[in-house]
Scaffold this active site. Structure first.
Site, PDB file in Angstrom:
ATOM      1  N   ASP A 195      -3.258   5.501  13.189  1.00  0.00           N
ATOM      2  CA  ASP A 195      -3.464   4.088  12.872  1.00  0.00           C
ATOM      3  C   ASP A 195      -2.154   3.346  12.620  1.00  0.00           C
ATOM      4  OD1 ASP A 195      -6.072   4.831  13.077  1.00  0.00           O
ATOM      5  OD2 ASP A 195      -6.614   4.431  10.990  1.00  0.00           O
ATOM      6  N   THR A 208     -12.759   3.637  15.810  1.00  0.00           N
ATOM      7  CA  THR A 208     -13.868   2.682  15.744  1.00  0.00           C
ATOM      8  C   THR A 208     -13.453   1.232  15.952  1.00  0.00           C
ATOM      9  OG1 THR A 208     -13.640   2.342  13.344  1.00  0.00           O
ATOM     10  CG2 THR A 208     -15.008   4.203  14.079  1.00  0.00           C
ATOM     11  N   SER A 267      -5.426   0.390  -7.665  1.00  0.00           N
ATOM     12  CA  SER A 267      -4.473   0.825  -6.642  1.00  0.00           C
ATOM     13  C   SER A 267      -4.829   0.253  -5.282  1.00  0.00           C
ATOM     14  CB  SER A 267      -4.466   2.357  -6.543  1.00  0.00           C
ATOM     15  OG  SER A 267      -3.780   2.948  -7.605  1.00  0.00           O
ATOM     16  N   HIS A 323      -2.772   9.069  -1.422  1.00  0.00           N
ATOM     17  CA  HIS A 323      -2.788   7.781  -2.116  1.00  0.00           C
ATOM     18  C   HIS A 323      -1.888   6.759  -1.435  1.00  0.00           C
ATOM     19  CE1 HIS A 323      -2.027   4.998  -5.572  1.00  0.00           C
ATOM     20  NE2 HIS A 323      -3.264   5.319  -5.911  1.00  0.00           N
ATOM     21  N   ALA A 328       2.838  -3.199 -14.639  1.00  0.00           N
ATOM     22  CA  ALA A 328       2.156  -4.446 -14.274  1.00  0.00           C
ATOM     23  C   ALA A 328       2.083  -5.414 -15.441  1.00  0.00           C
ATOM     24  CB  ALA A 328       0.747  -4.137 -13.765  1.00  0.00           C
ATOM     25  N   ASN A 370      -6.468   1.521 -14.404  1.00  0.00           N
ATOM     26  CA  ASN A 370      -7.860   1.963 -14.284  1.00  0.00           C
ATOM     27  C   ASN A 370      -8.388   2.628 -15.554  1.00  0.00           C
ATOM     28  OD1 ASN A 370      -7.415   1.243 -11.616  1.00  0.00           O
ATOM     29  ND2 ASN A 370      -7.172   3.340 -10.910  1.00  0.00           N
ATOM     30  N   ASP A 395       5.081   4.502  -3.382  1.00  0.00           N
ATOM     31  CA  ASP A 395       3.909   5.312  -3.718  1.00  0.00           C
ATOM     32  C   ASP A 395       4.201   6.780  -3.403  1.00  0.00           C
ATOM     33  OD1 ASP A 395       0.926   6.145  -3.774  1.00  0.00           O
ATOM     34  OD2 ASP A 395       0.818   4.001  -4.158  1.00  0.00           O
TER      35      ASP A 395
END
Length: 425
Positions: free
Chosen positions: A180, A219, A374, A203, A317, A301, A171
């Site tokens: 994270d 969180t 995506s 992205h 794809a 999309n 990507d």
């Protein structure tokens, strides 16, 4: 790239830039040619054939040092070939040599195929997602424990984490200092000239968070799938979200050389009605399956279903040997933008996954909520990693079968959602 629908933190992107252009607004072909041999051809066949054609070609293995300098093969020579994939990409202006290779390949029973090289993009959403009025079968919402997507695919009930499984996300790269991802040892490589792996688009970071089971450090909310997997990040799209087939194929070969079991690709280019799939990517996907690696890609999309427009599954794809993923919303309805399996020769949808209002990591150590096939794709890639852990020694073809067998059947057309909603084992 999927358009930002809603942001949970201060992340903005201009709708006037390339990020939001539709695929149909962008150039399709680079001017180079892709030459593909049969996947069972001897390893040295492509090198030998290009040499006989008097082409000055480099091998991708000449650039194994972890840089994007393989692009110099096009500026200093006639192109590059990929040893593992049995594919070569040749600069424009070499038509006689390409014709020679085609004729010689047929003589040698190597079944040479030629196609134009395409530009490939992070998948866009041109407009905000609309709601399609189908019956609500089941509804999910984000809560303090996990996002709706994680809940919908039953990850929280799984005993598996994808531990020890190598998963590659090809990507726009990754925000390497995002908190994270601090628990992970990440291997990465850029295939974009003069750009490091660091993701200045967002992205790629968003997709990585979904795939490898990231948890929001502030969180403790979980928004990803395969928390025990090993992450390989291939930057095959620039910070503006664009790339080409040579970079994608280089990323695939790199992932295979690193023994990745799963490759996640939330990228593509639009195809027309009746247009068939790429021989090069089909070849690469078959070789990947032979090496026990499944390639999972976004369906695209380009649809606007609320206006009656369903566009065909995009490149790459639409290859039969690439696992194609559509998007659904939190009410188990097909996403307005999600492409469908409408082309007769390649282009079916294999499965559906959460793809509307998906929270994940973002550039600048932030988070963002966006939509697109995506986002659905790395959910399935993460599930594939869980299946690889749960079924040690099983082939990629078996993992493919398990993904479809475990899918939750939906009251929607199989052309839109394939086997149904992806589920954890």
């Amino acid at each position: 790239m999927a358009t930002a629908i809603k942001s949970t933190k201060k992340t903005t992107t201009s709708s006037k830039g390339n990020v939001f252009a539709t695929l149909s607004d962008r150039p399709r072909f680079t001017g180079k040619k892709i030459i593909t041999m049969h996947k069972d051809a001897p390893m040295a066949s492509m090198k030998s054939l290009t040499k006989k054609a008097s082409l000055k070609m480099a091998s991708i293995r000449d650039f194994a040092s972890g840089t994007s300098d393989y692009q110099q093969a096009f500026s200093q020579g006639d192109g590059i070939y990929f040893d593992t994939l049995k594919i070569a990409i040749v600069n424009g202006g070499n038509d006689d040599q390409v014709n020679f290779m085609t004729e010689k390949g047929i003589d040698n029973n190597n079944a040479i195929q030629v196609e134009p090289e395409r530009f490939v993009y992070a998948l866009p959403l041109a407009k905000k997602t609309k709601t399609i009025k189908h019956p609500v079968l089941q509804s999910f919402t984000d809560n303090d424990i996990a996002t709706w997507g994680v809940q919908a695919i039953k990850v929280l009930a799984s005993a598996f984490t994808g531990k020890g499984i190598n998963i590659a996300v090809l990507d726009t790269g990754l925000n390497l200092k995002h908190p994270d991802f601090s628990r992970l040892t990440i291997q990465s490589q850029s295939f974009i000239k003069s750009q490091a792996v660091e993701d200045k688009n967002g992205h790629g970071t968003h997709c990585c968070g979904i795939a490898v089971g990231a948890i929001d450090k502030k969180t403790n909310q979980r928004y990803g799938v395969a928390s025990g997997a090993n992450l390989f990040v291939g930057k095959v799209l620039s910070n503006s979200g664009s790339g080409d087939d040579s970079g994608i194929l280089a990323g695939i070969e790199w992932a295979l050389l690193n023994k990745c079991r799963v490759i996640s690709m939330s990228l593509g280019s639009a195809v027309g009605a009746g247009e068939t799939f790429s021989p090069a990517y089909e070849n690469a996907a078959k070789i990947a399956l032979d090496k026990d690696c499944i390639i999972i890609a976004a369906a695209g999309n380009e649809s606007q279903r609320s206006f009656g427009l369903v566009s065909p599954v995009g490149h790459p794809a639409n290859c039969p040997s690439i696992f194609s993923v559509a998007a659904i919303d939190s009410n188990m309805r097909i996403a307005d933008f999600s492409c469908g399996g409408i082309n007769p020769n390649g282009g079916q949808v294999d499965i559906a996954a959460p793809g509307v209002d998906i929270f994940s990591s973002w550039k600048g150590k932030k988070h963002n909520t966006i939509s697109g096939t995506s986002m659905a794709t790395p959910f399935v890639a993460g599930l594939a990693a869980l299946l690889c852990e749960a079924n040690p020694g099983e082939s990629a073809a078996h993992i493919w079968m398990k993904l479809t067998q475990h899918a939750l059947r939906l009251d929607l057309e199989s052309a839109d959602v394939g086997a149904g909603l992806a589920q954890a084992q």
